[in-house]
Enzyme design. Structure first.
Site, PDB file in Angstrom:
ATOM      1  N   LYS A 173     -33.502 -55.210 -62.783  1.00  0.00           N
ATOM      2  CA  LYS A 173     -33.042 -54.326 -61.722  1.00  0.00           C
ATOM      3  C   LYS A 173     -33.771 -52.989 -61.772  1.00  0.00           C
ATOM      4  O   LYS A 173     -33.888 -52.381 -62.826  1.00  0.00           O
ATOM      5  CB  LYS A 173     -31.525 -54.125 -61.837  1.00  0.00           C
ATOM      6  CG  LYS A 173     -30.743 -55.419 -61.615  1.00  0.00           C
ATOM      7  CD  LYS A 173     -29.266 -55.241 -61.837  1.00  0.00           C
ATOM      8  CE  LYS A 173     -28.922 -55.067 -63.294  1.00  0.00           C
ATOM      9  NZ  LYS A 173     -27.470 -55.162 -63.554  1.00  0.00           N
ATOM     10  N   THR A 204     -21.383 -45.604 -57.379  1.00  0.00           N
ATOM     11  CA  THR A 204     -22.179 -46.679 -57.965  1.00  0.00           C
ATOM     12  C   THR A 204     -21.488 -47.375 -59.130  1.00  0.00           C
ATOM     13  O   THR A 204     -22.096 -48.218 -59.782  1.00  0.00           O
ATOM     14  CB  THR A 204     -23.532 -46.130 -58.444  1.00  0.00           C
ATOM     15  OG1 THR A 204     -23.292 -45.048 -59.347  1.00  0.00           O
ATOM     16  CG2 THR A 204     -24.367 -45.645 -57.268  1.00  0.00           C
ATOM     17  N   GLY A 206     -19.828 -50.018 -61.072  1.00  0.00           N
ATOM     18  CA  GLY A 206     -19.663 -51.452 -60.886  1.00  0.00           C
ATOM     19  C   GLY A 206     -20.771 -52.155 -60.138  1.00  0.00           C
ATOM     20  O   GLY A 206     -20.634 -53.320 -59.777  1.00  0.00           O
ATOM     21  N   THR A 207     -21.889 -51.467 -59.903  1.00  0.00           N
ATOM     22  CA  THR A 207     -22.970 -52.108 -59.145  1.00  0.00           C
ATOM     23  C   THR A 207     -23.526 -53.330 -59.861  1.00  0.00           C
ATOM     24  O   THR A 207     -23.791 -54.351 -59.235  1.00  0.00           O
ATOM     25  CB  THR A 207     -24.112 -51.116 -58.868  1.00  0.00           C
ATOM     26  OG1 THR A 207     -24.506 -50.500 -60.103  1.00  0.00           O
ATOM     27  CG2 THR A 207     -23.699 -50.059 -57.879  1.00  0.00           C
ATOM     28  N   GLY A 208     -23.706 -53.243 -61.174  1.00  0.00           N
ATOM     29  CA  GLY A 208     -24.242 -54.373 -61.910  1.00  0.00           C
ATOM     30  C   GLY A 208     -23.315 -55.567 -61.890  1.00  0.00           C
ATOM     31  O   GLY A 208     -23.744 -56.712 -61.701  1.00  0.00           O
ATOM     32  N   CYS A 209     -22.023 -55.308 -62.088  1.00  0.00           N
ATOM     33  CA  CYS A 209     -21.026 -56.383 -62.028  1.00  0.00           C
ATOM     34  C   CYS A 209     -21.036 -57.047 -60.659  1.00  0.00           C
ATOM     35  O   CYS A 209     -20.986 -58.275 -60.535  1.00  0.00           O
ATOM     36  CB  CYS A 209     -19.633 -55.825 -62.302  1.00  0.00           C
ATOM     37  SG  CYS A 209     -19.436 -54.956 -63.870  1.00  0.00           S
TER      38      CYS A 209
END
Length: 268
Positions: A173, A204, A206-209
């Protein structure tokens, strides 16, 4: 309806972890299930406490899901200890789970460490070996590859090392001063860029989750890897663009929650 299982930690503020995963999976049209690895006391400003479940209880959760409603995809998020990682890997091998997406959560945005040192190697050898896709951010890709990443060429090199070493595709990412939200998918020896425009928002958490759960959802629905990534990236961009401010965001994280899909248009 297709099904997806999230194996991850709980976020008491509702913006990341299991809560984000379940919302995202639901919004992306699959039936969402969970096996919780840890309870956390956290909000958009940081993580203040973590309480792990036992290995036995985690096994029982995974068994309960697979013995009744078999998942078409599995997303793995925060797993903080080597013993829990071993439990997950053993159960997923036992059930011959498919479409496993590993989000190698290691450090929170606030700087809080979310995984024990000895668990990092277990994550590499046990979970990445089972994964169809790993979704590290730049700092996580540096840890997994043992390389410094300063530019897009470094992203490609690191993703190749991770993929070649552990046998999974890698979505590295972007961000972290590398590029304008462009993500790199390295799969089967080929690099493919997914271009994105950085959205000016502080929301932002929790974007990865959310991204990894959306990918798992689309894999469960039968899309190939590249299409699943593109659909997930489109979904998260819409969620960011439509975000409402819910938290104070006055601490180290400096952002509000809840990215996970409550305000995004349902993915078709």
């Amino acid at each position: 309806m297709k099904t997806a299982l999230s194996i991850a930690g709980s976020d008491s503020s509702g913006g990341a972890g299991i809560q984000a995963d379940l919302k995202t999976m639901t919004m992306n049209g699959v039936y969402a299930m969970s096996a919780i690895t840890a309870l956390t006391a956290q909000n958009t400003m940081g993580v203040t406490a973590i309480m792990e479940v036992t290995e036995t209880f985690l096994k029982q959760q995974i068994d309960a899901v697979f013995e009744d409603i078999r998942p078409d995809a599995v997303k793995i998020g925060m797993v903080s200890s080597a013993g829990l990682i071993e439990t997950i890997a053993e159960r997923l091998r036992f059930y011959q789970a498919e479409n496993i997406v590993v989000d190698p959560v290691m450090v929170a945005t606030s700087g809080a460490r979310l995984i024990a040192e000895d668990a990092v190697e277990k994550l590499k050898t046990d979970l990445l070996a089972l994964a169809v896709l790993a979704t590290p951010n730049i700092p996580e890709a540096e840890i997994l590859s043992g390389m410094s990443i300063q530019n897009e060429e470094d992203m490609i090199a690191a993703a190749k090392v991770i993929s070649d070493t552990y046998g999974c595709a890698v979505l590295c990412k972007g961000g972290h001063s590398i590029n304008d939200a462009n993500d790199l998918l390295y799969a089967d020896g080929t690099a493919h860029w997914f271009m994105g425009k950085r959205i000016q928002t502080s929301n932002t958490h929790g974007t990865g989750c959310t991204l990894s759960s959306a990918i798992a959802s689309n894999l469960a629905k039968g899309y190939d890897l590249a299409e699943a990534v593109q659909r997930a990236k489109d979904y998260i961009s819409g969620a960011l663009a439509d975000m409402l401010d819910l938290g104070k965001g006055s601490g180290p994280m400096n952002h509000a929650f809840n990215l996970s899909g409550a305000f995004a248009e349902e993915a078709k």
